[in-house]
Scaffold this motif. Structure first.
Motif: not given
Length: 171
Positions: A38-45, A50-53
């Protein structure tokens, strides 16, 4: 290198004499795997977000830079238009002043010429009046002479004139 959920899942512990309860450890590890995934998925999201922003920020920064450049160009163009308009206005004013001076000078010249013509006409009218007066006075003098009275006293016989005419025609 960070742990992956698979690394946690495959981790084997050495068994010792009176070691931990295997089911409890496996249950705990399963919970750690789920939480870690879950933490890794949240980190990836969050990284994607962040990349999109960051991309949007770059996009808006480019737009801001373009707008700033456009504003500067528009201001420069406005100043140039203003300078050109002022130059044109000055030229128009100079041309108008030159035309006004020319018109005033022409008008003054015409006025002087007309004034001279008026003076000449006055002189001519005085001369004409004087001559006309002299002519009329001369005619009146002629009318007032006694010669007219003598002419009225003069008698001519018409029969003498007819005879004279006949004699002239025979000759």
């Amino acid at each position: 290198m960070p742990l992956t959920p698979l690394d946690i899942h495959n981790k084997e512990f050495n068994k010792g004499f009176r070691g931990y309860d295997e089911d409890e450890v496996n249950e705990f590890l399963d919970q750690v795997i789920k939480d870690y995934e879950l933490v890794l998925r949240e980190k990836k999201e969050l990284e994607e977000r962040l990349q999109e922003m960051q991309e949007r920020l770059n996009h808006f920064s480019n737009i801001e830079e373009t707008l700033n450049k456009s504003i500067v160009i528009a201001q420069e163009a406005g100043e140039e238009v203003k300078r050109n308009a002022q130059k044109e206005a000055k030229l128009i004013i100079k041309e108008a002043e030159k035309n006004a001076d020319r018109i005033v000078n022409e008008s003054l010249s015409k006025a002087r010429k007309i004034a001279l013509e008026i003076e000449d006409l006055k002189k001519q009218s005085k001369i004409f009046r004087t001559r006309f007066k002299m002519l009329i006075e001369a005619q009146l003098d002629m009318l007032n002479t006694d010669d007219w009275d003598h002419l009225l006293e003069y008698e001519v016989d018409a029969s003498d004139l007819i005879l004279q005419k006949e004699e002239d025609s025979l000759a």
